[in-house]
Write a protein that holds these residues in place. Sequence first.
Motif, PDB file in Angstrom:
ATOM      1  N   ARG A 184       6.822  -0.285   2.618  1.00  0.00           N
ATOM      2  CA  ARG A 184       7.928   0.603   2.247  1.00  0.00           C
ATOM      3  C   ARG A 184       7.436   1.732   1.344  1.00  0.00           C
ATOM      4  O   ARG A 184       7.850   2.881   1.488  1.00  0.00           O
ATOM      5  N   PHE A 185       6.553   1.412   0.416  1.00  0.00           N
ATOM      6  CA  PHE A 185       6.018   2.435  -0.478  1.00  0.00           C
ATOM      7  C   PHE A 185       5.266   3.500   0.312  1.00  0.00           C
ATOM      8  O   PHE A 185       5.396   4.701   0.036  1.00  0.00           O
ATOM      9  N   GLY A 186       4.480   3.077   1.309  1.00  0.00           N
ATOM     10  CA  GLY A 186       3.758   4.042   2.125  1.00  0.00           C
ATOM     11  C   GLY A 186       4.690   4.922   2.932  1.00  0.00           C
ATOM     12  O   GLY A 186       4.447   6.127   3.087  1.00  0.00           O
ATOM     13  N   GLN A 187       5.778   4.340   3.448  1.00  0.00           N
ATOM     14  CA  GLN A 187       6.728   5.112   4.236  1.00  0.00           C
ATOM     15  C   GLN A 187       7.459   6.153   3.390  1.00  0.00           C
ATOM     16  O   GLN A 187       7.903   7.178   3.915  1.00  0.00           O
ATOM     17  N   ARG A 188       7.564   5.913   2.114  1.00  0.00           N
ATOM     18  CA  ARG A 188       8.294   6.834   1.245  1.00  0.00           C
ATOM     19  C   ARG A 188       7.425   7.980   0.739  1.00  0.00           C
ATOM     20  O   ARG A 188       7.904   8.839  -0.002  1.00  0.00           O
ATOM     21  N   GLN A 189       6.149   8.010   1.143  1.00  0.00           N
ATOM     22  CA  GLN A 189       5.258   9.072   0.672  1.00  0.00           C
ATOM     23  C   GLN A 189       5.122  10.202   1.678  1.00  0.00           C
ATOM     24  O   GLN A 189       4.182  10.984   1.614  1.00  0.00           O
ATOM     25  N   GLY A 190       6.049  10.287   2.634  1.00  0.00           N
ATOM     26  CA  GLY A 190       5.978  11.348   3.630  1.00  0.00           C
ATOM     27  C   GLY A 190       6.126  12.742   3.041  1.00  0.00           C
ATOM     28  O   GLY A 190       5.787  13.727   3.689  1.00  0.00           O
ATOM     29  N   GLY A 191       6.631  12.850   1.815  1.00  0.00           N
ATOM     30  CA  GLY A 191       6.779  14.156   1.192  1.00  0.00           C
ATOM     31  C   GLY A 191       5.530  14.667   0.515  1.00  0.00           C
ATOM     32  O   GLY A 191       5.569  15.727  -0.127  1.00  0.00           O
ATOM     33  N   ALA A 192       4.413  13.943   0.651  1.00  0.00           N
ATOM     34  CA  ALA A 192       3.167  14.407   0.037  1.00  0.00           C
ATOM     35  C   ALA A 192       2.778  15.760   0.615  1.00  0.00           C
ATOM     36  O   ALA A 192       2.841  15.990   1.820  1.00  0.00           O
ATOM     37  N   ALA A 193       2.356  16.675  -0.266  1.00  0.00           N
ATOM     38  CA  ALA A 193       2.063  18.040   0.180  1.00  0.00           C
ATOM     39  C   ALA A 193       0.795  18.112   1.018  1.00  0.00           C
ATOM     40  O   ALA A 193       0.694  18.929   1.927  1.00  0.00           O
ATOM     41  N   THR A 194      -0.190  17.273   0.709  1.00  0.00           N
ATOM     42  CA  THR A 194      -1.467  17.298   1.418  1.00  0.00           C
ATOM     43  C   THR A 194      -1.904  15.877   1.722  1.00  0.00           C
ATOM     44  O   THR A 194      -1.387  14.905   1.155  1.00  0.00           O
ATOM     45  N   LEU A 195      -2.904  15.788   2.583  1.00  0.00           N
ATOM     46  CA  LEU A 195      -3.484  14.478   2.872  1.00  0.00           C
ATOM     47  C   LEU A 195      -4.128  13.879   1.630  1.00  0.00           C
ATOM     48  O   LEU A 195      -4.070  12.680   1.390  1.00  0.00           O
ATOM     49  N   GLY A 196      -4.775  14.750   0.833  1.00  0.00           N
ATOM     50  CA  GLY A 196      -5.394  14.260  -0.386  1.00  0.00           C
ATOM     51  C   GLY A 196      -4.379  13.659  -1.342  1.00  0.00           C
ATOM     52  O   GLY A 196      -4.642  12.633  -1.963  1.00  0.00           O
ATOM     53  N   GLU A 197      -3.221  14.299  -1.445  1.00  0.00           N
ATOM     54  CA  GLU A 197      -2.186  13.765  -2.317  1.00  0.00           C
ATOM     55  C   GLU A 197      -1.666  12.430  -1.788  1.00  0.00           C
ATOM     56  O   GLU A 197      -1.433  11.495  -2.558  1.00  0.00           O
ATOM     57  N   SER A 223      -4.909   1.401   4.476  1.00  0.00           N
ATOM     58  CA  SER A 223      -3.724   1.464   3.623  1.00  0.00           C
ATOM     59  C   SER A 223      -3.567   2.811   2.942  1.00  0.00           C
ATOM     60  O   SER A 223      -2.510   3.099   2.388  1.00  0.00           O
ATOM     61  N   THR A 224      -4.595   3.663   2.975  1.00  0.00           N
ATOM     62  CA  THR A 224      -4.499   5.000   2.394  1.00  0.00           C
ATOM     63  C   THR A 224      -4.269   6.067   3.449  1.00  0.00           C
ATOM     64  O   THR A 224      -4.310   7.258   3.138  1.00  0.00           O
ATOM     65  N   ARG A 225      -4.020   5.652   4.696  1.00  0.00           N
ATOM     66  CA  ARG A 225      -3.820   6.603   5.788  1.00  0.00           C
ATOM     67  C   ARG A 225      -2.379   6.573   6.267  1.00  0.00           C
ATOM     68  O   ARG A 225      -1.769   5.518   6.328  1.00  0.00           O
ATOM     69  N   PRO A 226      -1.849   7.720   6.638  1.00  0.00           N
ATOM     70  CA  PRO A 226      -0.437   7.754   7.065  1.00  0.00           C
ATOM     71  C   PRO A 226      -0.195   6.979   8.343  1.00  0.00           C
ATOM     72  O   PRO A 226       0.917   6.500   8.571  1.00  0.00           O
ATOM     73  N   GLY A 227      -1.205   6.837   9.212  1.00  0.00           N
ATOM     74  CA  GLY A 227      -0.988   6.114  10.456  1.00  0.00           C
ATOM     75  C   GLY A 227      -0.643   4.659  10.279  1.00  0.00           C
ATOM     76  O   GLY A 227      -0.087   4.033  11.189  1.00  0.00           O
ATOM     77  N   ALA A 228      -0.927   4.076   9.104  1.00  0.00           N
ATOM     78  CA  ALA A 228      -0.640   2.671   8.876  1.00  0.00           C
ATOM     79  C   ALA A 228       0.834   2.417   8.582  1.00  0.00           C
ATOM     80  O   ALA A 228       1.267   1.263   8.556  1.00  0.00           O
TER      81      ALA A 228
END
Length: 318
Positions: free
Chosen positions: A186-199, A311-316
């Motif tokens: 759930r925490f990963g799904q809520r980070q879609g607003g990150a401005a960059t991949l690095g963020e 776990s640090t990638r959006p595809g997960a």
Amino acid sequence: MTGTPADPVRELLDANRDLCEQAVDPLEIAAALEDSGLATDGAARYRHADVFGLAEELYARVPRRPPVREPLPPAEPLRALPLAALRGAGAHLLPLLPATVPGGPVGGALAVLVGAGAGALTARWAGGAGPDYGRGRAAVVPWAALGQGAGTGLLLALLAAAAPGAAPAAALGGAAAGWAAAWLRRFGQRQGGAATLGEFRSRLRFALPLAVLAQLAVLAGLGWAVTGGGTSATGWAALLVLGTLPLLAGVVRDAGRPGAAAVAVLTAAAGAALLALPGPARWLDASPPGGLAAAALGPALLLAGCGWPPSTRPGAYR
């Protein structure tokens, strides 16, 4: 004679133009490229070290236009967290019953069967369209969930025989493992607003280590509450390792590798069963709980290594 294209990224862009024009940020492009199987080696063909840098270049090359596809799935609701905890508790408490009531080889065999059934049921409750379920026959028989459940049942049966006080704490720890895996998803799904991949990656970099530390703290509290601190040092080691294994397996499974999670748990169970035999135990001069901890430590570390990078990638989290 055909040589290397002067601009290989242009060919990739032409093949994925709709995706690049409709993406709201490079994270979507990176996730789609990962899903298509383009890993680090594939990114090197396009003169990039990884898929994230390639996604940023693709995103920068095209103008934006409104998306016409469905939006990304929303984050899981808060009510999914206690449900995940209940599923995890059921998957671990059910195989513990035959392991402690009849005990012995019969109880161990029943624990394996009950664990396999509980694993399949919890996978269906979690959503039949998940990684354990594909199309056709795979949608009927979730082999990875069956294997992981069977391995869990055998590990609990061996722990119940070697350290009876630690077994209930490890089974209850399965509830915390299910909750922690659901929270991380759930925490990963809520980070879609990150401005960059690095963020995005910086936000998720320490999420899994923190979840593991929280799981260890919960296991320590459960072990103290159940046993009153009377468990041996090797019993504590077995409790902590076996109690963390479900969390790591859940993270790897949610990252799209349910087979790897099942193989790791089954490997730990097979190794623990082998070390419990009189011959290997006498040869290694190890206590039964020590053999359990030693057999499960390697698979747990491998799962941590397999689970942390995804776990640090959006595809997960799609």
